[in-house]
Design an enzyme around this catalytic site. Structure first.
Site, mmCIF file in Angstrom:
data_model
loop_
_atom_site.group_PDB
_atom_site.id
_atom_site.type_symbol
_atom_site.label_atom_id
_atom_site.label_comp_id
_atom_site.label_asym_id
_atom_site.label_seq_id
_atom_site.Cartn_x
_atom_site.Cartn_y
_atom_site.Cartn_z
ATOM 1 N N TYR A 28 35.313 7.581 61.221
ATOM 2 C CA TYR A 28 34.611 8.849 61.471
ATOM 3 C C TYR A 28 33.204 8.929 60.888
ATOM 4 C CZ TYR A 28 39.247 10.342 62.929
ATOM 5 O OH TYR A 28 40.452 10.448 63.589
ATOM 6 N N ASN A 80 34.678 19.514 69.680
ATOM 7 C CA ASN A 80 35.498 18.387 69.224
ATOM 8 C C ASN A 80 36.753 19.024 68.633
ATOM 9 O OD1 ASN A 80 36.825 16.312 67.998
ATOM 10 N ND2 ASN A 80 35.027 15.450 66.986
ATOM 11 N N HIS A 86 44.722 16.190 72.334
ATOM 12 C CA HIS A 86 45.748 15.349 72.941
ATOM 13 C C HIS A 86 46.983 16.115 73.421
ATOM 14 C CE1 HIS A 86 43.081 12.397 71.292
ATOM 15 N NE2 HIS A 86 43.351 12.753 70.043
ATOM 16 N N HIS A 106 33.996 13.126 70.804
ATOM 17 C CA HIS A 106 34.801 12.536 69.728
ATOM 18 C C HIS A 106 33.968 11.497 69.007
ATOM 19 C CE1 HIS A 106 38.302 14.539 71.348
ATOM 20 N NE2 HIS A 106 37.882 14.157 72.541
ATOM 21 N N SER A 108 35.127 9.054 67.186
ATOM 22 C CA SER A 108 35.751 7.740 67.372
ATOM 23 C C SER A 108 36.031 7.500 68.850
ATOM 24 C CB SER A 108 37.063 7.686 66.575
ATOM 25 O OG SER A 108 37.994 8.605 67.109
ATOM 26 N N ARG A 117 46.360 8.920 71.474
ATOM 27 C CA ARG A 117 45.004 9.495 71.474
ATOM 28 C C ARG A 117 44.294 9.295 72.808
ATOM 29 N NH1 ARG A 117 43.709 10.707 65.956
ATOM 30 N NH2 ARG A 117 44.799 9.275 64.589
HETATM 31 C C1 DQA Z 1 38.596 12.957 66.893
HETATM 32 C C2 DQA Z 1 39.676 12.026 67.466
HETATM 33 C C3 DQA Z 1 41.050 12.672 67.395
HETATM 34 O O1 DQA Z 1 42.022 11.789 67.915
HETATM 35 C C4 DQA Z 1 41.413 12.982 65.956
HETATM 36 O O2 DQA Z 1 42.649 13.634 65.909
HETATM 37 C C5 DQA Z 1 40.363 13.756 65.246
HETATM 38 C C6 DQA Z 1 38.951 13.424 65.499
HETATM 39 C C7 DQA Z 1 37.234 12.257 66.826
HETATM 40 O O3 DQA Z 1 36.235 12.944 66.655
HETATM 41 O O4 DQA Z 1 37.169 11.028 66.902
HETATM 42 O O5 DQA Z 1 40.653 14.583 64.392
HETATM 43 O O6 DQA Z 1 38.476 14.078 67.752
#
Ligand code: DQA
Length: 155
Positions: A28, A80, A86, A106, A108, A117
């Site tokens: 992240y 976000n 999900h 996102h 990631s 995910r």
């Molecule tokens: C996220 C990706 C999600 O799968 C995860 O639960 C997050 C962050 C991201 O910004 O990469 O909390 O949204």
């Protein structure tokens, strides 16, 4: 020449994103949420957006903020939702109400991580999707949203 109207963009972060800076930096990044919000606000200005930020760990509050965006007729939103992405059909249904262009961002690359995910239940009700580009992904979303807002103004 008429003055360029100010556009309002809401930046919404969902569950666990208040913990940025403490969550795995390899996934992240190292920015805190406050730093990320300031970064998006700064870049937003260059696209003519006044950015207003909000974060909650409560799904109902996130939904209510989306309702507020509808009522206030905000110009655009970047969301976000974290893990709600999900599985939250409540978010899906709230997003159906939003006429303004919305970007799902996102940090990631959710398509390269765990199987669960890879599903985004909101993908069909957003206008722009960016993933796996860290903070820079928000700037990409700003650029795309600015283009969509402009297109809609001209239509
Ligand atoms: C996220 C990706 C999600 O799968 C995860 O639960 C997050 C962050 C991201 O910004 O990469 O909390 O949204």
């Amino acid at each position: 020449m008429a003055a360029r109207a100010v556009k309002t963009l809401w930046l919404l972060h969902g569950v666990n994103l208040d913990m940025l800076g403490r969550r795995d930096p390899a996934v992240y990044g190292t920015m805190t949420l406050a730093e990320l919000e300031a970064y998006v606000a700064r870049h937003g200005e260059t696209y003519g957006f006044t950015v207003r930020s909000f974060q909650t760990n409560h799904e109902g509050e996130f939904v209510e903020k989306l309702h507020q965006i509808v009522i206030d007729a905000a110009d655009a939103a970047i969301i976000n939702p974290g893990a709600w992405t999900h599985y939250s059909y409540a978010l899906h249904d709230a997003l159906e109400l939003v006429e303004a262009p919305v970007a799902e961002v996102h940090l990631s690359d959710i398509d390269q991580r765990e199987e669960w995910r890879r599903t985004s239940v909101i993908a069909d009700v957003v206008d722009v999707r960016v993933r796996g580009k860290g903070a820079a992904g928000y700037v990409e979303a700003l650029e795309k949203l600015a283009g969509l807002v402009e297109e809609r103004r001209r239509a």
